[in-house]
Design a protein around this motif. Sequence first.
Motif, PDB file in Angstrom:
ATOM      1  N   GLU A 319       0.838  -1.203   0.000  1.00 36.67           N
ATOM      2  CA  GLU A 319       0.000   0.000   0.000  1.00 36.67           C
ATOM      3  C   GLU A 319       0.870   1.249   0.000  1.00 36.67           C
ATOM      4  O   GLU A 319       0.605   2.201  -0.755  1.00 36.67           O
ATOM      5  N   LEU A 320       1.915   1.248   0.822  1.00 33.02           N
ATOM      6  CA  LEU A 320       2.800   2.402   0.886  1.00 33.02           C
ATOM      7  C   LEU A 320       3.422   2.701  -0.478  1.00 33.02           C
ATOM      8  O   LEU A 320       3.657   3.868  -0.829  1.00 33.02           O
ATOM      9  N   SER A 321       3.669   1.674  -1.261  1.00 35.09           N
ATOM     10  CA  SER A 321       4.278   1.860  -2.578  1.00 35.09           C
ATOM     11  C   SER A 321       3.405   2.695  -3.508  1.00 35.09           C
ATOM     12  O   SER A 321       3.919   3.305  -4.453  1.00 35.09           O
ATOM     13  N   THR A 322       2.111   2.726  -3.236  1.00 38.35           N
ATOM     14  CA  THR A 322       1.202   3.487  -4.102  1.00 38.35           C
ATOM     15  C   THR A 322       1.142   4.967  -3.721  1.00 38.35           C
ATOM     16  O   THR A 322       0.549   5.760  -4.449  1.00 38.35           O
ATOM     17  N   TYR A 323       1.749   5.338  -2.601  1.00 40.60           N
ATOM     18  CA  TYR A 323       1.743   6.730  -2.141  1.00 40.60           C
ATOM     19  C   TYR A 323       3.127   7.374  -2.164  1.00 40.60           C
ATOM     20  O   TYR A 323       3.238   8.591  -2.324  1.00 40.60           O
ATOM     21  N   SER A 324       4.158   6.588  -1.979  1.00 38.82           N
ATOM     22  CA  SER A 324       5.493   7.109  -1.712  1.00 38.82           C
ATOM     23  C   SER A 324       6.325   7.268  -2.984  1.00 38.82           C
ATOM     24  O   SER A 324       6.174   6.509  -3.949  1.00 38.82           O
ATOM     25  N   LYS A 325       7.239   8.228  -2.958  1.00 38.83           N
ATOM     26  CA  LYS A 325       8.208   8.373  -4.042  1.00 38.83           C
ATOM     27  C   LYS A 325       9.168   7.193  -4.088  1.00 38.83           C
ATOM     28  O   LYS A 325       9.846   6.988  -5.101  1.00 38.83           O
ATOM     29  N   LYS A 326       9.228   6.444  -3.005  1.00 35.06           N
ATOM     30  CA  LYS A 326      10.067   5.244  -2.944  1.00 35.06           C
ATOM     31  C   LYS A 326       9.262   3.997  -3.349  1.00 35.06           C
ATOM     32  O   LYS A 326       9.647   2.877  -3.035  1.00 35.06           O
ATOM     33  N   GLY A 327       8.151   4.203  -4.032  1.00 37.13           N
ATOM     34  CA  GLY A 327       7.208   3.139  -4.304  1.00 37.13           C
ATOM     35  C   GLY A 327       7.782   1.929  -5.012  1.00 37.13           C
ATOM     36  O   GLY A 327       7.468   0.787  -4.660  1.00 37.13           O
ATOM     37  N   ASP A 328       8.619   2.159  -6.005  1.00 32.94           N
ATOM     38  CA  ASP A 328       9.188   1.032  -6.747  1.00 32.94           C
ATOM     39  C   ASP A 328      10.021   0.138  -5.824  1.00 32.94           C
ATOM     40  O   ASP A 328       9.972  -1.092  -5.929  1.00 32.94           O
ATOM     41  N   SER A 329      10.771   0.757  -4.943  1.00 38.76           N
ATOM     42  CA  SER A 329      11.596   0.004  -4.006  1.00 38.76           C
ATOM     43  C   SER A 329      10.728  -0.788  -3.038  1.00 38.76           C
ATOM     44  O   SER A 329      10.984  -1.969  -2.774  1.00 38.76           O
ATOM     45  N   TYR A 330       9.696  -0.138  -2.502  1.00 41.03           N
ATOM     46  CA  TYR A 330       8.814  -0.826  -1.557  1.00 41.03           C
ATOM     47  C   TYR A 330       8.108  -2.007  -2.225  1.00 41.03           C
ATOM     48  O   TYR A 330       7.970  -3.078  -1.621  1.00 41.03           O
ATOM     49  N   LYS A 331       7.666  -1.818  -3.436  1.00 44.80           N
ATOM     50  CA  LYS A 331       7.007  -2.920  -4.141  1.00 44.80           C
ATOM     51  C   LYS A 331       7.969  -4.078  -4.362  1.00 44.80           C
ATOM     52  O   LYS A 331       7.612  -5.253  -4.173  1.00 44.80           O
ATOM     53  N   ALA A 332       9.197  -3.779  -4.749  1.00 45.61           N
ATOM     54  CA  ALA A 332      10.181  -4.833  -4.992  1.00 45.61           C
ATOM     55  C   ALA A 332      10.490  -5.609  -3.718  1.00 45.61           C
ATOM     56  O   ALA A 332      10.588  -6.845  -3.726  1.00 45.61           O
ATOM     57  N   ILE A 333      10.616  -4.890  -2.613  1.00 46.17           N
ATOM     58  CA  ILE A 333      10.914  -5.549  -1.341  1.00 46.17           C
ATOM     59  C   ILE A 333       9.740  -6.414  -0.904  1.00 46.17           C
ATOM     60  O   ILE A 333       9.917  -7.560  -0.449  1.00 46.17           O
TER      61      ILE A 333
END
Length: 399
Positions: A319-333
């Motif tokens: 969910e955080l990946s859809t809001y954050s500028k770090k989204g790609d990283s969060y999704k990958a993790i």
Amino acid sequence: MKNRIFAIAATWVFTGAIQAQQLNIPAVFRGAEQQTKVMLAEIDKAKDGSGELVSPRTIENNRLKLVKSGDWTSGFFPGELWYLYEYSQNAEWKKQAEQFTANIEKEQWNGRTHDMGFKVYCSVGNGYRLTNDAHYKEVLIQSAKTLSTRFNKTAGVIRSWDHNKQKWDYPVIIDNMLNLELLFEASKLTGDKTYYNIAVSHANKTMENHFRKDYSSFHVVDYDSATGKVIKRTTHQGYSDASAWARGQAWGLYGYTMCYRETKDPKYLKMAENIAGFILKHPNLPADLVPYWDFNAPGIPDEPRDASAAAVIASGLLELSTYSKKGDSYKAIATKILTNLTNHYRAPVGKDYGFLLLHSTGSKPFNSEVDVPLSYADYYYLEALLRLQKINNKKRLFN
């Protein structure tokens, strides 16, 4: 076996993009459906005839443990059934979800506990989201009313536990962040801002009093119910008062991400990112990203893991990946976590009474539910998989 997991996990970390292709969500859900059919059969065998045991929680003494509706974990299995219905659109899963959800509905009147979100929102809330059933709407509203009676205006927080009154005056645990979603939903359903305001107050006070400078969280903060001042910061399920209990960190990440969704207040987004940073940069986070039960447990690397914490973290990060500028990283993790849970922590189909994930830890200090399946691990695992599928398909997580 442990060394093999570490070796495979290390390989995964360094081959991220290639390994991500190994997460076959349709295949995982097919397995989950097969396992849940096993679980349904085992539930029938485990019932004691009283009609009070309604949901599976874990395996205890080599037997399936069922709990009453008042148990904090009672809503997770109905929620899993709703997730299987959401994924498959199979009417049989809807029927099962409705039946198991009906067993939880009386909890809308239970004001003796803060766990209304876990019990009612994970079950009835998912049912309402997927069906728009007016009856479910009324249950959610009454549940929020009941939960609101535990709010102390002076302290600005919702009381967690009523037990151990000789130990605490007004205890609030980090887990309580997960009950705020019910209040936000009730505010939208009724137009009554009271629920919204209670949720925001609790989130703000928890941010103020529960977190250390490194954005790790205490488990329990005890307030003076008369003055609202903090008496002490302690733990109940973590290694020590000063340690970072893994599932507690996961609740914080998930909770503040959800608070940002509901309020769009940037301080909650920043808080979620900071908590994620603490978790993901911690030197004791294993290579496969499935944390030990406490980040400061003294026996690492020979401490039990907590797959339930990993599942909550994965769902929160998605969910955080859809809001954050770090989204790609969060999704990958998050994808790495789900891949490792799927490849190395999943129960074989037909085994373990139908649970999906193995190797979770409930309460290590009490030697309770250590290295066992837990219903909430399965719930957040399925939720995370659904979220990942929606993100991959360019669909919104929430309407």
